[in-house]
Write a protein that holds these residues in place. Structure first.
Motif, mmCIF file in Angstrom:
data_model
loop_
_atom_site.group_PDB
_atom_site.id
_atom_site.type_symbol
_atom_site.label_atom_id
_atom_site.label_comp_id
_atom_site.label_asym_id
_atom_site.label_seq_id
_atom_site.Cartn_x
_atom_site.Cartn_y
_atom_site.Cartn_z
ATOM 1 N N SER A 21 -8.736 84.711 25.502
ATOM 2 C CA SER A 21 -8.907 83.493 24.725
ATOM 3 C C SER A 21 -7.581 82.734 24.672
ATOM 4 O O SER A 21 -6.511 83.342 24.658
ATOM 5 N N CYS A 22 -7.674 81.429 24.646
ATOM 6 C CA CYS A 22 -6.467 80.598 24.589
ATOM 7 C C CYS A 22 -6.773 79.386 23.714
ATOM 8 O O CYS A 22 -7.801 78.736 23.885
ATOM 9 N N GLN A 23 -5.867 79.109 22.810
ATOM 10 C CA GLN A 23 -6.049 77.953 21.927
ATOM 11 C C GLN A 23 -4.815 77.074 21.942
ATOM 12 O O GLN A 23 -3.687 77.570 21.843
ATOM 13 N N ALA A 24 -5.044 75.783 22.073
ATOM 14 C CA ALA A 24 -3.970 74.802 21.961
ATOM 15 C C ALA A 24 -3.988 74.230 20.547
ATOM 16 O O ALA A 24 -5.048 73.927 20.004
ATOM 17 N N SER A 25 -2.813 74.102 19.965
ATOM 18 C CA SER A 25 -2.727 73.577 18.607
ATOM 19 C C SER A 25 -1.513 72.669 18.480
ATOM 20 O O SER A 25 -0.619 72.685 19.319
ATOM 21 N N GLY A 26 -1.513 71.898 17.404
ATOM 22 C CA GLY A 26 -0.396 70.999 17.165
ATOM 23 C C GLY A 26 -0.859 69.566 17.042
ATOM 24 O O GLY A 26 -2.027 69.303 16.752
ATOM 25 N N SER A 27 0.053 68.660 17.274
ATOM 26 C CA SER A 27 -0.243 67.236 17.145
ATOM 27 C C SER A 27 -0.375 66.604 18.529
ATOM 28 O O SER A 27 0.597 66.572 19.291
ATOM 29 N N PHE A 28 -1.556 66.133 18.858
ATOM 30 C CA PHE A 28 -1.768 65.497 20.156
ATOM 31 C C PHE A 28 -2.982 64.586 20.094
ATOM 32 O O PHE A 28 -3.812 64.706 19.189
ATOM 33 N N PHE A 67 -15.633 86.234 37.251
ATOM 34 C CA PHE A 67 -15.000 85.605 36.077
ATOM 35 C C PHE A 67 -15.756 84.337 35.710
ATOM 36 O O PHE A 67 -16.265 83.634 36.582
ATOM 37 N N THR A 68 -15.793 84.055 34.415
ATOM 38 C CA THR A 68 -16.404 82.823 33.929
ATOM 39 C C THR A 68 -15.466 82.159 32.936
ATOM 40 O O THR A 68 -15.038 82.793 31.968
ATOM 41 N N ILE A 69 -15.170 80.886 33.193
ATOM 42 C CA ILE A 69 -14.333 80.126 32.277
ATOM 43 C C ILE A 69 -15.222 79.198 31.462
ATOM 44 O O ILE A 69 -16.195 78.635 31.975
ATOM 45 N N SER A 70 -14.922 79.077 30.178
ATOM 46 C CA SER A 70 -15.688 78.182 29.324
ATOM 47 C C SER A 70 -14.747 77.550 28.311
ATOM 48 O O SER A 70 -13.648 78.049 28.078
ATOM 49 N N ARG A 71 -15.219 76.491 27.708
ATOM 50 C CA ARG A 71 -14.332 75.703 26.859
ATOM 51 C C ARG A 71 -15.052 75.260 25.594
ATOM 52 O O ARG A 71 -16.217 74.872 25.630
ATOM 53 N N ASP A 72 -14.343 75.348 24.502
ATOM 54 C CA ASP A 72 -14.801 74.841 23.212
ATOM 55 C C ASP A 72 -13.902 73.670 22.866
ATOM 56 O O ASP A 72 -12.812 73.845 22.331
ATOM 57 N N GLY A 73 -14.369 72.477 23.186
ATOM 58 C CA GLY A 73 -13.534 71.304 23.002
ATOM 59 C C GLY A 73 -13.154 71.035 21.562
ATOM 60 O O GLY A 73 -12.040 70.623 21.267
ATOM 61 N N ALA A 74 -14.080 71.311 20.659
ATOM 62 C CA ALA A 74 -13.814 71.029 19.243
ATOM 63 C C ALA A 74 -12.656 71.862 18.718
ATOM 64 O O ALA A 74 -11.902 71.417 17.841
ATOM 65 N N ASN A 75 -12.509 73.077 19.242
ATOM 66 C CA ASN A 75 -11.456 73.968 18.766
ATOM 67 C C ASN A 75 -10.303 74.082 19.748
ATOM 68 O O ASN A 75 -9.419 74.911 19.560
ATOM 69 N N HIS A 76 -10.332 73.251 20.805
ATOM 70 C CA HIS A 76 -9.257 73.239 21.808
ATOM 71 C C HIS A 76 -9.013 74.643 22.349
ATOM 72 O O HIS A 76 -7.865 75.095 22.445
ATOM 73 N N THR A 77 -10.099 75.319 22.644
ATOM 74 C CA THR A 77 -10.043 76.708 23.080
ATOM 75 C C THR A 77 -10.678 76.856 24.456
ATOM 76 O O THR A 77 -11.683 76.208 24.756
ATOM 77 N N VAL A 78 -10.087 77.731 25.274
ATOM 78 C CA VAL A 78 -10.692 78.081 26.550
ATOM 79 C C VAL A 78 -10.792 79.592 26.634
ATOM 80 O O VAL A 78 -9.882 80.308 26.219
ATOM 81 N N LEU A 79 -11.931 80.066 27.126
ATOM 82 C CA LEU A 79 -12.184 81.490 27.257
ATOM 83 C C LEU A 79 -12.278 81.864 28.724
ATOM 84 O O LEU A 79 -12.725 81.062 29.552
#
Length: 121
Positions: A21-28, A67-79
């Protein structure tokens, strides 16, 4: 300030599964593509999979079908769901995110610190 943080690495036997899991956070303003790369000892960093802002995936040939990549745009997360793991998948896995900090700024790529994945034979 933008941070990219990975989690979910570990040790698994060949044939097993892991989910990163990977999450981007901060001001953007927005995040464009996000992706996973890996680097094995003594080798260059290589693409594993990427996903665009509208969810379109792209995979390295070596991981297609496993492998399968997926994304949760609302939480700025990629799995990254990794199945049928092989010893050659052993590497440090890095996440990145293409970020625009303001409406007018160019896209800048931010990287996480990496997470170790070890597949034993």
């Amino acid at each position: 300030q933008v941070q990219v943080v990975e989690s979910g690495g570990g040790l698994v036997q060949a044939g097993g599964s892991l989910r990163l899991s990977c999450q981007a956070s901060g001001s953007f303003f927005s995040i464009n593509a996000m992706g996973w790369y890996r680097q094995a000892p003594g080798k260059q960093r290589e693409l594993v999979a990427t996903v665009t802002s509208d969810g379109s995936p792209n995979y390295a040939d070596s991981v297609k079908g496993r492998f399968t990549i997926s994304r949760d745009g609302a939480n700025h997360t990629v799995l990254l769901q990794m199945n049928s793991l092989k010893p050659e998948d052993t590497a440090v896995y890095y996440c990145n995110a293409g970020v625009r900090t303001t409406r007018w700024s160019p896209t800048y790529v931010y990287w996480g610190q990496g997470t170790q994945v070890t597949v034993s034979s």
